[in-house]
Structures are given as C-alpha cells and as structure tokens.
Design an enzyme around this catalytic site. Sequence first.
Site, PDB file in Angstrom:
ATOM      1  N   LYS A 104      -5.014  17.199  -6.054  1.00 40.88           N
ATOM      2  CA  LYS A 104      -5.667  16.623  -7.224  1.00 40.88           C
ATOM      3  C   LYS A 104      -7.178  16.789  -7.143  1.00 40.88           C
ATOM      4  O   LYS A 104      -7.827  16.269  -6.236  1.00 40.88           O
ATOM      5  CB  LYS A 104      -5.324  15.140  -7.351  1.00 40.88           C
ATOM      6  N   SER A 158      -4.791   9.996 -14.607  1.00 43.15           N
ATOM      7  CA  SER A 158      -5.718  11.114 -14.455  1.00 43.15           C
ATOM      8  C   SER A 158      -5.159  12.274 -13.628  1.00 43.15           C
ATOM      9  O   SER A 158      -5.785  13.319 -13.531  1.00 43.15           O
ATOM     10  CB  SER A 158      -7.005  10.620 -13.800  1.00 43.15           C
ATOM     11  N   SER A 191      -2.413   6.313 -12.602  1.00 40.51           N
ATOM     12  CA  SER A 191      -2.789   7.718 -12.735  1.00 40.51           C
ATOM     13  C   SER A 191      -1.802   8.695 -12.123  1.00 40.51           C
ATOM     14  O   SER A 191      -1.904   9.892 -12.367  1.00 40.51           O
ATOM     15  CB  SER A 191      -4.170   7.954 -12.110  1.00 40.51           C
TER      16      SER A 191
END
Length: 380
Positions: free
Chosen positions: A71, A126, A150
């Site tokens: 990520k 996210s 997220s």
Amino acid sequence: MERIASAVRAGALRAVDVVAEALERIERADPVLCAFTEVWGEEALRRARAVDARLAAGARLPLAGVPIAVKGRHGLRAAGPLLAAGGVAVGATSVPGPGTPWQTWGLGAHGRTVNPWRADRTPGGSSAGAAVAVAAGLVPLATGGDGAGSVRIPAAWCGVVGLKATGGRLPSSDRTGLAAPGVLARTAADAALWWRTVARPPAPSGTPASFPLPALWSPDLGFAAPDPEPVALARAAVGRLVDAGVVRLVRPPEPVRLLDPAPAWLALRTPGADLADAHRVRAENDRRLTRLFGGADLLLTPTAPTAPHGHEGPGDVYSTALTWAFNVSGHPALSLPAGFGTDGCPAGLQWVAPHGREALLLAAAREAERRGAAPRHRVS
C-alpha cells in the site's frame, strides 16, 4: 497463494516466471484499473531470481515467489517479513490523492482508481489500489492499513477478504493508535498465511474452534443508519453461515448499542483537541463490547452502510459508519464477501472478535469458505 508457493518450492514453477506473469497482467490491466502508483518491474524480477537462488540453497520460504503489492509508496517499509518469507513486491498501490474527501478514492499512475466491477464506481479506500489489484487477479495478496475502515471497506466493495489486526498488535506509524496494519486477499486461507508470516503467532494450544460459534448480529450497532440493501445482503450472508453450521446466533445480554464513535475518532485525529469526551466514549464502548463478547465469539454487521458511490463523491453517509468503532476500540475485524447489490457491485459482511483473536476470525472465515457459505468473487 499457497499453491503458487508450493509449486515454486517444489521446483514446478520458478519465482521469476511467476513474477513475470504478474507484471504482464499489471501492464495489460492497470491503464484501465489504475491500481498502482508505481510498478517495480526490474527490481521485482531481481528479487524473484534471488528467491529462486535462496530455494536452491535450501531455504524454507512459506511465500516463495508469491507476487505481492504494498500500500502506497512507503509500503515497502512494512513488508520486511513478507519479503523474508519469499514474497516478491511488484509495486505500490494507489491511495487517495491530496485533499481527497472521505478517503474512499484512489489515484493511480494512470488516473483515478476504478472499481473492477463497475468503472463508474469507487473501489473504496484508502487501500483502494490494494483491493482492486487483488480483486482483478493482478496479485494474490496486497498489504493495507486500516485507520477507520480503510482495509474493510474496499474489501467489501471489491469482493475480497480484508483483515484489520488488533490495535497495537503489529507495528504502526500512526501516532493516534487508530490505524492498524491489514491485508487484502482472495481467500481467508491466504489472509491467514499473511497473518502467520507477519505476526508469527504461537502454535495453537488447547481446543480448536468448535463450530458453530456463538455470534451476535447487528445491522447498525445501535447508532448508524445503513441503507436497506447492504443490511439485507449482510443478513442473508449470516443466514448462510447459520445454515452451514459456522455460527449460531445468540441473544445478547443487552441490545447491541454502541455510542457513535465519530466525535471520538475525529477528536483523536485532531492535534490539540480536547480528548475528555473521546476517552469517555471509548471507555463506555469498551465496557459494552466486553459485556457483549462475554456471551459470543463474534459480532457480525454489514461492512459498509452503502453501496459503492460514484467518483463524484460519497454523498451524505459516512462509509466508515460501521467500521471505525473498532479502530477506536482496537478490536480485530474482517470483511468477507456477502453477495452483490442491484448495482452489480459486491457487499461485505463484517466479523469482529475480541482483542487478539485474529486466529479465530480467520478460522471461522476459512470454515465459511470450506462449507460454501461465503462466496468467492472473480472479476470476469
């Protein structure tokens, strides 16, 4: 994922060939999906050749040759255990751009990240690109971080498994303690392999999980206002779990009614804020959750209160409404696919367990998959 690693360890496949194929998939698909901000082609192939050399020298690598995505541009910092286990990082996945509201978008190298089921919808965030890369079959595993949902929200909206670890169980750079590392994977078994690699939990002792597990169901945690369709999909998923003997619903000692964590979460994220009320909300919700878990192993809710929104914005409902309570409380939580809405996009069922019970979550999710009670979605 285990099949890849087993084949590479056995010499039926070479890590360098597995990674090359993953890079080819990314090259073909990412201009449309925009799941990656960076792709590390040459570096990934170099790492894969190193994995092949380590195996030839007798190394035991549980993730031998498995392509993984991390990520964000700084995600490689936390991927050390995966790389040491033979995983090969192929690139950094998209996260929201600067100033993005609600943190449910992603911005990749080629533009905005799209939901692989409907390009006009967001994948969530996210950990946007991470969920897309896994759902679209570009990689079998992607790391994530979950500060308010997220990992779990994009897992739900992209139809994959998403696990958030117990707060403080794994290293995190978040000064507030709200964010915890997590993973996105195609199956609970793959998520469990990630957990064993990064957490190195002790070998199980005592009696293994006995199914059906006592579980509580709540459509709204007592404060949220989810849309009817995500609730109906999640409740139907619970029914399949009951029918398959994975869980049995029990009557709670008191109604499942938490205090809305929104003000507490926002205060904890605001430097200089008065935290007295945040601490009060956290303490009261902790008390209520402790009592609820005194009679049940799992708490089940919809993962997200709405279907995926469009790229123009999320509307008036917090997509985090059902997830961020467990960032404030620190409980481990997992999203498992729960079916499809009328818009053609997946929805998720959120599973929450007592602190430190990631192994229980993963065992239950694996059992649900094994008994056919949890669908495995594939983007065609």
